[in-house]
Scaffold this motif. Structure first.
Motif, PDB file in Angstrom:
ATOM      1  N   MET A   1       0.843  -1.200   0.000  1.00 28.43           N
ATOM      2  CA  MET A   1       0.000   0.000   0.000  1.00 28.43           C
ATOM      3  C   MET A   1       0.878   1.250   0.000  1.00 28.43           C
ATOM      4  SD  MET A   1      -2.953  -1.135  -0.329  1.00 28.43           S
ATOM      5  CE  MET A   1      -4.045   0.207   0.002  1.00 28.43           C
ATOM      6  N   ARG A   2       1.992   1.223   0.754  1.00 31.91           N
ATOM      7  CA  ARG A   2       2.919   2.356   0.740  1.00 31.91           C
ATOM      8  C   ARG A   2       3.488   2.556  -0.660  1.00 31.91           C
ATOM      9  NH1 ARG A   2       6.086   1.103   5.968  1.00 31.91           N
ATOM     10  NH2 ARG A   2       4.709   2.101   7.424  1.00 31.91           N
ATOM     11  N   ALA A   3       3.898   1.451  -1.280  1.00 33.52           N
ATOM     12  CA  ALA A   3       4.466   1.542  -2.623  1.00 33.52           C
ATOM     13  C   ALA A   3       3.424   2.085  -3.604  1.00 33.52           C
ATOM     14  CB  ALA A   3       4.971   0.177  -3.084  1.00 33.52           C
ATOM     15  N   LYS A   4       2.181   1.592  -3.496  1.00 26.41           N
ATOM     16  CA  LYS A   4       1.118   2.097  -4.371  1.00 26.41           C
ATOM     17  C   LYS A   4       0.859   3.578  -4.114  1.00 26.41           C
ATOM     18  CE  LYS A   4      -1.400  -2.217  -5.123  1.00 26.41           C
ATOM     19  NZ  LYS A   4      -2.639  -2.945  -4.854  1.00 26.41           N
ATOM     20  N   ALA A   5       0.846   3.954  -2.832  1.00 21.16           N
ATOM     21  CA  ALA A   5       0.604   5.353  -2.494  1.00 21.16           C
ATOM     22  C   ALA A   5       1.745   6.223  -3.022  1.00 21.16           C
ATOM     23  CB  ALA A   5       0.458   5.525  -0.985  1.00 21.16           C
ATOM     24  N   GLN A   6       2.994   5.722  -2.869  1.00 22.84           N
ATOM     25  CA  GLN A   6       4.135   6.477  -3.381  1.00 22.84           C
ATOM     26  C   GLN A   6       4.061   6.597  -4.898  1.00 22.84           C
ATOM     27  OE1 GLN A   6       6.404   8.025  -1.487  1.00 22.84           O
ATOM     28  NE2 GLN A   6       7.219   8.911  -3.345  1.00 22.84           N
ATOM     29  N   ALA A   7       3.703   5.492  -5.566  1.00 18.58           N
ATOM     30  CA  ALA A   7       3.573   5.523  -7.026  1.00 18.58           C
ATOM     31  C   ALA A   7       2.470   6.496  -7.437  1.00 18.58           C
ATOM     32  CB  ALA A   7       3.284   4.130  -7.565  1.00 18.58           C
ATOM     33  N   GLU A   8       1.348   6.463  -6.710  1.00 16.60           N
ATOM     34  CA  GLU A   8       0.240   7.381  -7.013  1.00 16.60           C
ATOM     35  C   GLU A   8       0.673   8.826  -6.781  1.00 16.60           C
ATOM     36  OE1 GLU A   8      -3.624   8.466  -8.212  1.00 16.60           O
ATOM     37  OE2 GLU A   8      -2.533   6.591  -8.417  1.00 16.60           O
ATOM     38  N   ALA A   9       1.413   9.069  -5.679  1.00 15.14           N
ATOM     39  CA  ALA A   9       1.902  10.420  -5.399  1.00 15.14           C
ATOM     40  C   ALA A   9       2.866  10.872  -6.498  1.00 15.14           C
ATOM     41  CB  ALA A   9       2.581  10.461  -4.035  1.00 15.14           C
ATOM     42  N   ASN A  10       3.747   9.960  -6.932  1.00 13.03           N
ATOM     43  CA  ASN A  10       4.675  10.299  -8.013  1.00 13.03           C
ATOM     44  C   ASN A  10       3.929  10.598  -9.301  1.00 13.03           C
ATOM     45  OD1 ASN A  10       6.824   9.932  -6.300  1.00 13.03           O
ATOM     46  ND2 ASN A  10       7.294   7.875  -7.010  1.00 13.03           N
ATOM     47  N   ARG A  11       2.911   9.787  -9.594  1.00 16.95           N
ATOM     48  CA  ARG A  11       2.123   9.999 -10.804  1.00 16.95           C
ATOM     49  C   ARG A  11       1.402  11.346 -10.742  1.00 16.95           C
ATOM     50  NH1 ARG A  11      -2.922   9.463 -12.315  1.00 16.95           N
ATOM     51  NH2 ARG A  11      -3.616   8.555 -10.374  1.00 16.95           N
ATOM     52  N   ILE A  12       0.825  11.638  -9.579  1.00 22.63           N
ATOM     53  CA  ILE A  12       0.113  12.916  -9.422  1.00 22.63           C
ATOM     54  C   ILE A  12       1.102  14.075  -9.544  1.00 22.63           C
ATOM     55  CG2 ILE A  12      -1.104  14.361  -7.740  1.00 22.63           C
ATOM     56  CD1 ILE A  12      -2.504  11.778  -6.766  1.00 22.63           C
ATOM     57  N   THR A  13       2.289  13.912  -8.933  1.00 24.50           N
ATOM     58  CA  THR A  13       3.322  14.965  -9.017  1.00 24.50           C
ATOM     59  C   THR A  13       3.757  15.166 -10.456  1.00 24.50           C
ATOM     60  OG1 THR A  13       4.089  14.379  -6.805  1.00 24.50           O
ATOM     61  CG2 THR A  13       5.581  15.669  -8.152  1.00 24.50           C
ATOM     62  N   GLU A  14       3.981  14.053 -11.181  1.00 25.59           N
ATOM     63  CA  GLU A  14       4.390  14.166 -12.587  1.00 25.59           C
ATOM     64  C   GLU A  14       3.308  14.846 -13.416  1.00 25.59           C
ATOM     65  OE1 GLU A  14       5.418  10.274 -13.947  1.00 25.59           O
ATOM     66  OE2 GLU A  14       7.140  10.124 -12.594  1.00 25.59           O
ATOM     67  N   ARG A  15       2.060  14.458 -13.174  1.00 24.83           N
ATOM     68  CA  ARG A  15       0.951  15.069 -13.903  1.00 24.83           C
ATOM     69  C   ARG A  15       0.863  16.565 -13.586  1.00 24.83           C
ATOM     70  NH1 ARG A  15      -4.841  13.259 -12.615  1.00 24.83           N
ATOM     71  NH2 ARG A  15      -3.807  11.256 -12.431  1.00 24.83           N
ATOM     72  N   ALA A  16       1.038  16.880 -12.275  1.00 22.00           N
ATOM     73  CA  ALA A  16       0.982  18.295 -11.879  1.00 22.00           C
ATOM     74  C   ALA A  16       2.140  19.061 -12.517  1.00 22.00           C
ATOM     75  CB  ALA A  16       1.025  18.417 -10.366  1.00 22.00           C
ATOM     76  N   ASN A  17       3.340  18.458 -12.513  1.00 23.01           N
ATOM     77  CA  ASN A  17       4.497  19.120 -13.145  1.00 23.01           C
ATOM     78  C   ASN A  17       4.263  19.317 -14.637  1.00 23.01           C
ATOM     79  OD1 ASN A  17       5.952  19.393 -10.787  1.00 23.01           O
ATOM     80  ND2 ASN A  17       7.068  17.474 -11.057  1.00 23.01           N
ATOM     81  N   ALA A  18       3.698  18.287 -15.285  1.00 24.58           N
ATOM     82  CA  ALA A  18       3.409  18.401 -16.713  1.00 24.58           C
ATOM     83  C   ALA A  18       2.374  19.498 -16.961  1.00 24.58           C
ATOM     84  CB  ALA A  18       2.919  17.072 -17.273  1.00 24.58           C
ATOM     85  N   GLN A  19       1.369  19.545 -16.099  1.00 21.90           N
ATOM     86  CA  GLN A  19       0.345  20.569 -16.254  1.00 21.90           C
ATOM     87  C   GLN A  19       0.941  21.957 -16.012  1.00 21.90           C
ATOM     88  OE1 GLN A  19      -3.058  19.933 -13.764  1.00 21.90           O
ATOM     89  NE2 GLN A  19      -4.232  21.598 -14.671  1.00 21.90           N
ATOM     90  N   ILE A  20       1.790  22.062 -14.988  1.00 26.35           N
ATOM     91  CA  ILE A  20       2.438  23.353 -14.704  1.00 26.35           C
ATOM     92  C   ILE A  20       3.309  23.758 -15.880  1.00 26.35           C
ATOM     93  CG2 ILE A  20       4.207  24.457 -13.261  1.00 26.35           C
ATOM     94  CD1 ILE A  20       3.021  22.848 -10.891  1.00 26.35           C
ATOM     95  N   GLN A  21       4.067  22.791 -16.425  1.00 22.88           N
ATOM     96  CA  GLN A  21       4.922  23.086 -17.581  1.00 22.88           C
ATOM     97  C   GLN A  21       4.085  23.541 -18.765  1.00 22.88           C
ATOM     98  OE1 GLN A  21       8.158  23.206 -17.510  1.00 22.88           O
ATOM     99  NE2 GLN A  21       8.376  23.722 -19.657  1.00 22.88           N
ATOM    100  N   ALA A  22       2.952  22.855 -19.004  1.00 24.90           N
ATOM    101  CA  ALA A  22       2.076  23.234 -20.118  1.00 24.90           C
ATOM    102  C   ALA A  22       1.508  24.625 -19.894  1.00 24.90           C
ATOM    103  CB  ALA A  22       0.958  22.211 -20.279  1.00 24.90           C
ATOM    104  N   GLU A  23       1.077  24.905 -18.660  1.00 30.09           N
ATOM    105  CA  GLU A  23       0.528  26.221 -18.362  1.00 30.09           C
ATOM    106  C   GLU A  23       1.617  27.290 -18.476  1.00 30.09           C
ATOM    107  OE1 GLU A  23      -1.299  25.917 -14.514  1.00 30.09           O
ATOM    108  OE2 GLU A  23      -2.994  24.751 -15.272  1.00 30.09           O
ATOM    109  N   ARG A  24       2.844  26.953 -18.070  1.00 28.97           N
ATOM    110  CA  ARG A  24       3.964  27.895 -18.179  1.00 28.97           C
ATOM    111  C   ARG A  24       4.241  28.213 -19.648  1.00 28.97           C
ATOM    112  NH1 ARG A  24       9.898  26.744 -17.848  1.00 28.97           N
ATOM    113  NH2 ARG A  24      10.842  28.741 -17.426  1.00 28.97           N
ATOM    114  N   GLU A  25       4.268  27.120 -20.455  1.00 31.24           N
ATOM    115  CA  GLU A  25       4.523  27.332 -21.875  1.00 31.24           C
ATOM    116  C   GLU A  25       3.414  28.174 -22.506  1.00 31.24           C
ATOM    117  OE1 GLU A  25       5.077  23.475 -23.585  1.00 31.24           O
ATOM    118  OE2 GLU A  25       6.988  23.157 -22.541  1.00 31.24           O
TER     119      GLU A  25
END
Length: 184
Positions: free
Chosen positions: A102-126
């Motif tokens: 569950m920790r690994a899944k939560a960490q993976a989900e957090a990483n996925r959410i962070t990556e998505r947020a970073n991608a969204q921030i990058q897209a909004e920045r661009e």
């Protein structure tokens, strides 16, 4: 005092034949008891002895069986305790494994959410940079047109000039960067 002189009252034999007949009857009665009654008593005594002995043997056998059953029960109880301890240990390890998963899944989900947020921030920045370039380009063109005194209507030429200008600004160090470079 002699037995014959004893006063037996009405039991005194009147004839000597009565004594002989009495002795014969006594012997006959003894013989009859020895042949008929005593064997039956002996047989009954042996049966009771065998019954009692058999009962004792059965009781000892039942006691031995009870002892064996008790030992078997205690062994099963010990096995059940061992099995319960093993089940508890397995449950603990499975619980720890589930928590780790569950920790690994939560960490993976957090990483996925962070990556998505970073991608969204990058897209909004661009998108913001594109909008700023467009807006700055329009303002710069308007300002240049006012300074030069003529209207800059050729959109392609104006756009190319604005892009070159913004690229040159991006390549030059900023004022704060140049201050840190000068201090060093």
């Amino acid at each position: 005092m002699n037995i014959l002189e004893m006063d037996l009252g009405p039991l005194v034999p009147h004839h000597s034949i009565e004594i002989i007949v009495g002795i014969i009857l006594l012997l006959l009665l003894t013989w009859l008891i020895a042949k008929a009654v005593v064997p039956r008593f002996e047989k009954l005594y042996e049966e009771r002895t065998e019954t009692i002995q058999g009962g004792i043997e059965r009781a000892e056998k039942a006691q031995a069986e009870a002892k064996a059953a008790l030992e078997k029960y205690q062994a099963q109880l010990a096995n059940a305790r061992d099995e319960a301890a093993q089940i508890r240990e397995d449950a603990k390890s499975q619980g720890a494994q589930i928590v780790e998963e569950m920790r690994a899944k939560a960490q993976a989900e957090a990483n996925r959410i962070t990556e998505r947020a970073n991608a969204q921030i990058q897209a909004e920045r661009e998108q913001a940079v594109r909008e700023l370039r467009s807006e700055i380009g329009g303002l710069a063109t308007t300002l240049a047109g006012r300074i030069v005194g003529e209207s800059l209507q050729d959109d392609q030429r104006v756009q190319a000039t604005v892009d070159r200008f913004l690229s040159s600004l991006a390549e030059e160090p900023s004022a704060s960067d140049s201050r840190t470079v000068n201090r060093a």
